[in-house]
Design an enzyme around this catalytic site. Sequence first.
Site, short mmCIF file in Angstrom:
data_model
loop_
_atom_site.label_atom_id
_atom_site.label_comp_id
_atom_site.label_asym_id
_atom_site.label_seq_id
_atom_site.Cartn_x
_atom_site.Cartn_y
_atom_site.Cartn_z
N HIS A 54 0.85 -1.20 0.00
CA HIS A 54 0.00 0.00 0.00
C HIS A 54 0.88 1.24 0.00
O HIS A 54 2.09 1.14 0.08
CB HIS A 54 -1.01 -0.02 1.15
CG HIS A 54 -0.42 0.04 2.54
ND1 HIS A 54 0.41 -0.93 3.05
CD2 HIS A 54 -0.56 0.96 3.52
CE1 HIS A 54 0.75 -0.62 4.28
NE2 HIS A 54 0.18 0.53 4.60
N HIS A 56 1.34 3.92 2.02
CA HIS A 56 1.85 4.67 3.17
C HIS A 56 3.37 4.82 3.12
O HIS A 56 4.07 3.92 2.69
CB HIS A 56 1.42 4.01 4.48
CG HIS A 56 -0.03 4.25 4.81
ND1 HIS A 56 -0.74 3.45 5.67
CD2 HIS A 56 -0.88 5.23 4.39
CE1 HIS A 56 -1.98 3.91 5.77
NE2 HIS A 56 -2.09 4.98 5.00
N ASP A 58 5.74 4.61 5.15
CA ASP A 58 6.63 3.64 5.80
C ASP A 58 6.66 2.30 5.03
O ASP A 58 7.26 1.34 5.49
CB ASP A 58 6.23 3.43 7.27
CG ASP A 58 4.82 2.92 7.44
OD1 ASP A 58 3.90 3.42 6.76
OD2 ASP A 58 4.62 1.99 8.27
N HIS A 59 6.02 2.27 3.86
CA HIS A 59 6.06 1.07 3.01
C HIS A 59 6.63 1.37 1.62
O HIS A 59 6.93 0.45 0.87
CB HIS A 59 4.66 0.45 2.90
CG HIS A 59 4.14 0.02 4.24
ND1 HIS A 59 4.13 -1.29 4.64
CD2 HIS A 59 3.70 0.74 5.31
CE1 HIS A 59 3.68 -1.37 5.88
NE2 HIS A 59 3.41 -0.14 6.31
N HIS A 112 -7.50 -1.00 5.66
CA HIS A 112 -6.46 -0.09 6.17
C HIS A 112 -6.33 1.09 5.21
O HIS A 112 -6.36 2.25 5.61
CB HIS A 112 -5.15 -0.87 6.30
CG HIS A 112 -4.00 -0.07 6.79
ND1 HIS A 112 -3.91 0.43 8.07
CD2 HIS A 112 -2.84 0.32 6.16
CE1 HIS A 112 -2.76 1.09 8.21
NE2 HIS A 112 -2.10 1.04 7.06
N ASP A 131 -0.08 -3.95 6.19
CA ASP A 131 -0.71 -3.47 7.43
C ASP A 131 -2.16 -3.95 7.53
O ASP A 131 -2.99 -3.29 8.16
CB ASP A 131 -0.68 -1.93 7.48
CG ASP A 131 0.72 -1.41 7.76
OD1 ASP A 131 1.64 -2.22 7.98
OD2 ASP A 131 0.89 -0.17 7.76
N HIS A 169 4.82 -4.80 10.30
CA HIS A 169 5.35 -4.22 11.55
C HIS A 169 5.57 -5.28 12.63
O HIS A 169 4.89 -6.30 12.65
CB HIS A 169 4.38 -3.18 12.12
CG HIS A 169 4.23 -1.95 11.29
ND1 HIS A 169 4.97 -0.81 11.51
CD2 HIS A 169 3.42 -1.68 10.23
CE1 HIS A 169 4.62 0.12 10.63
NE2 HIS A 169 3.67 -0.39 9.83
FE FE Z 1 2.75 0.70 8.16
ZN ZN Z 2 0.00 1.51 6.58
#
Ligand code: FE
Ligand code: ZN
Length: 239
Positions: A54, A56, A58-59, A112, A131, A169
């Site tokens: 996805h 985001h 942090d990905h 999400h 996530d 995570h």
């Molecule tokens: Fe994340």
């Molecule tokens: Zn995420």
Amino acid sequence: MKVEIIKCLQDNYSYLIINEKNNYACVVDPSEAAPIIDFINKKNIKLKYILNTHHHYDHVGGNNDLKKKYKAKVVGFKDDKHRIPNIDILVEHNQKWEEESFESKIIHIPGHTTGHICFYFQKEKIAFTGDTLFSLGCGRIFEGTYKQMYNSLNKLKNLPIDTKIYCGHEYTLSNYLFCSKYDRNNKNLNKKIFEITAKLKKNLPTIPSTIGEESACNIFLRAKNLKEFSKLRDLKDNF
Ligand code: FE
Ligand code: ZN
């Protein structure tokens, strides 16, 4: 095919899927480029594809640098083409993505985010759930509905029980505390804490889990219906 776990940022995991015959690799959800580059250099790996579950940050944070450095191609969900940086290859639900020796089924698992997907490597029996499904937990519902998230988790729950789960995570310990509060008499769950603390003490990931373990221990997969799931998700948001 081999999976290497690479710790990124605070508590993120990126993964390298490596074909050991030629050292070609895909990276899943590179939060940042540096730790990936470090690993690639040490092991002489040839990065070919960047797979994003996805959009985001942090990905996808490492997309740009990794693409530039290795000319790797970015694979992501078609409806997220405007928000996955540097995207090259658009995939959709139920499609098989095949390149070099890599072969993954794409499963759309919204909730999400609306464009969240799972990369399911059927032959290797491994799934990258981002996530959406964590070990003993599930992601927050940011863009989708409770119903979408509930259905997405059910899609994953229907994968073969020995499918290995690689998630985005390291949240397993705090997820455990939530599960054990609301599912006190779950013997399978109660046993998990020893394994979790032993791994974390040695600074090892609690990942991968399996669909079988999650079906037995993860309270969100054990919810009997949408109503029960939604209530748990609300409780977890305030946990
Ligand atoms: Fe994340
Ligand atoms: Zn995420």
